[in-house]
Design a protein around this motif. Structure first.
Motif, PDB file in Angstrom:
ATOM      1  N   GLU A 105      34.059  49.936  75.780  1.00 38.90           N
ATOM      2  CA  GLU A 105      33.262  49.519  74.645  1.00 38.90           C
ATOM      3  C   GLU A 105      33.512  50.391  73.412  1.00 38.90           C
ATOM      4  O   GLU A 105      33.174  50.000  72.307  1.00 38.90           O
ATOM      5  N   THR A 165      35.561  49.238  70.023  1.00 43.09           N
ATOM      6  CA  THR A 165      35.011  48.366  68.987  1.00 43.09           C
ATOM      7  C   THR A 165      33.621  48.848  68.580  1.00 43.09           C
ATOM      8  O   THR A 165      33.017  49.704  69.220  1.00 43.09           O
ATOM      9  N   ALA A 184      30.033  46.864  67.931  1.00 40.95           N
ATOM     10  CA  ALA A 184      29.383  45.560  68.060  1.00 40.95           C
ATOM     11  C   ALA A 184      28.714  45.182  66.736  1.00 40.95           C
ATOM     12  O   ALA A 184      27.945  45.961  66.173  1.00 40.95           O
ATOM     13  N   CYS A 185      29.014  43.982  66.229  1.00 40.12           N
ATOM     14  CA  CYS A 185      28.532  43.556  64.906  1.00 40.12           C
ATOM     15  C   CYS A 185      27.946  42.156  64.972  1.00 40.12           C
ATOM     16  O   CYS A 185      28.256  41.371  65.874  1.00 40.12           O
ATOM     17  N   SER A 238      34.576  47.885  62.561  1.00 40.93           N
ATOM     18  CA  SER A 238      34.981  47.583  63.928  1.00 40.93           C
ATOM     19  C   SER A 238      36.490  47.370  64.013  1.00 40.93           C
ATOM     20  O   SER A 238      37.147  47.840  64.956  1.00 40.93           O
ATOM     21  N   SER A 285      31.968  40.587  75.902  1.00 45.41           N
ATOM     22  CA  SER A 285      31.778  39.962  74.586  1.00 45.41           C
ATOM     23  C   SER A 285      30.736  40.707  73.765  1.00 45.41           C
ATOM     24  O   SER A 285      30.813  40.752  72.534  1.00 45.41           O
ATOM     25  N   SER A 286      29.775  41.332  74.442  1.00 43.02           N
ATOM     26  CA  SER A 286      28.721  42.075  73.739  1.00 43.02           C
ATOM     27  C   SER A 286      29.256  43.310  73.030  1.00 43.02           C
ATOM     28  O   SER A 286      28.584  43.858  72.157  1.00 43.02           O
ATOM     29  N   ALA A 287      30.459  43.759  73.402  1.00 44.45           N
ATOM     30  CA  ALA A 287      31.054  44.904  72.715  1.00 44.45           C
ATOM     31  C   ALA A 287      31.636  44.510  71.372  1.00 44.45           C
ATOM     32  O   ALA A 287      31.906  45.367  70.532  1.00 44.45           O
ATOM     33  N   PHE A 288      31.837  43.195  71.160  1.00 46.75           N
ATOM     34  CA  PHE A 288      32.368  42.691  69.892  1.00 46.75           C
ATOM     35  C   PHE A 288      31.261  42.212  68.965  1.00 46.75           C
ATOM     36  O   PHE A 288      31.283  42.515  67.771  1.00 46.75           O
ATOM     37  N   THR A 302      26.958  41.046  68.401  1.00 42.10           N
ATOM     38  CA  THR A 302      25.574  41.204  68.852  1.00 42.10           C
ATOM     39  C   THR A 302      24.823  39.877  68.909  1.00 42.10           C
ATOM     40  O   THR A 302      23.735  39.816  69.486  1.00 42.10           O
TER      41      THR A 302
END
Length: 240
Positions: A21, A24, A26-27, A38, A232-235, A237
């Protein structure tokens, strides 16, 4: 010794995977400032490549061969040992994500330096002009692709990025530096002399965009491979 090598390999893979994580930030899909940060972090963490994730070295990017034709010009370009620098510092220019259509349009600006050998084939008359040159330009590269969200066997959701379409726009006139031998070849060739400076400038833009479009496929490749490895949550929010 073999056991030590295996342990070192496992330690390397473990360090990469445990910090997934951190590549990146998360945005929200609408927060361009956050997305810019990011992107900067992603490129910083991945531009040297991550073999464990099939992420390739991006800066410098070395392409052993690349061919394309400009049919309307009667020209074929065959590049060898094409080396590109500058992708590490690309910046987001525009980002649009349609969560209903599950599509992305990503545009980044990059100042690219290219060093390469090239065979320029003139189809009429049939002849090849070969040489070595450097070229620099700022480009806007746009990648358009669809995506899916899939949950793996561990219950973790990942992006699966589909095939991309790449387009390019040259921001300013490319600067070209020819080797002495290549300059002599072009100066002494009767057919090459028929191209005036305006036409040559047009060809530089077209060829540079062709190179940039090829280069951006590797950018999307790295995004695709990172998305397989990172939740996907690391990219984002606000993606479900």
């Amino acid at each position: 010794m073999a056991v030590f090598a295996v342990l070192m390999l496992l330690m390397f893979f473990g360090s990469v995977l445990s910090s997934d994580e951190s590549i990146t930030v998360a945005c929200s899909t609408n927060d361009i400032d956050c997305l810019s940060k990011s992107t900067e972090k992603f490129l910083e963490k991945t531009h040297k490549g991550i073999p464990a994730w099939n992420i390739v070295t991006l800066d410098p990017l070395v392409i052993s061969s690349y061919d394309f034709a400009l049919d309307e010009e009667g020209l074929i370009y065959k590049y060898k040992n094409l080396t590109v620098t500058g992708l590490r510092n690309q910046q987001i220019s525009d980002f649009k994500m349609d969560t209903k259509a599950r599509s992305v349009v990503l545009t980044t600006k990059a100042d690219l330096d290219v060093v390469t050998d090239v065979d320029v084939i003139l189809t009429k008359p049939s002849k090849t002009l070969s040489g070595h040159y450097k070229i620099h330009a700022s480009v806007l590269g746009t990648a358009t692709y669809q995506y899916e969200l899939k949950t793996d066997e561990k219950g973790v959701t990942h992006f699966h990025v589909g095939p991309e379409t790449i387009t390019c726009k040259v921001v300013d006139a490319p600067r070209v530096e020819l080797s002495h031998e290549f300059q002599q070849t072009l100066s002494n060739d009767a057919d090459a002399k028929t191209y005036n400076e305006e036409k040559r400038a047009e060809l530089r833009k077209k060829t540079f965009c062709k190179i940039a479009e090829k280069v951006y496929t590797y950018v999307v490749h790295n995004i695709r491979e990172a998305a397989k490895a990172v939740p996907s949550s690391a990219f984002f929010t606000n993606i479900e």
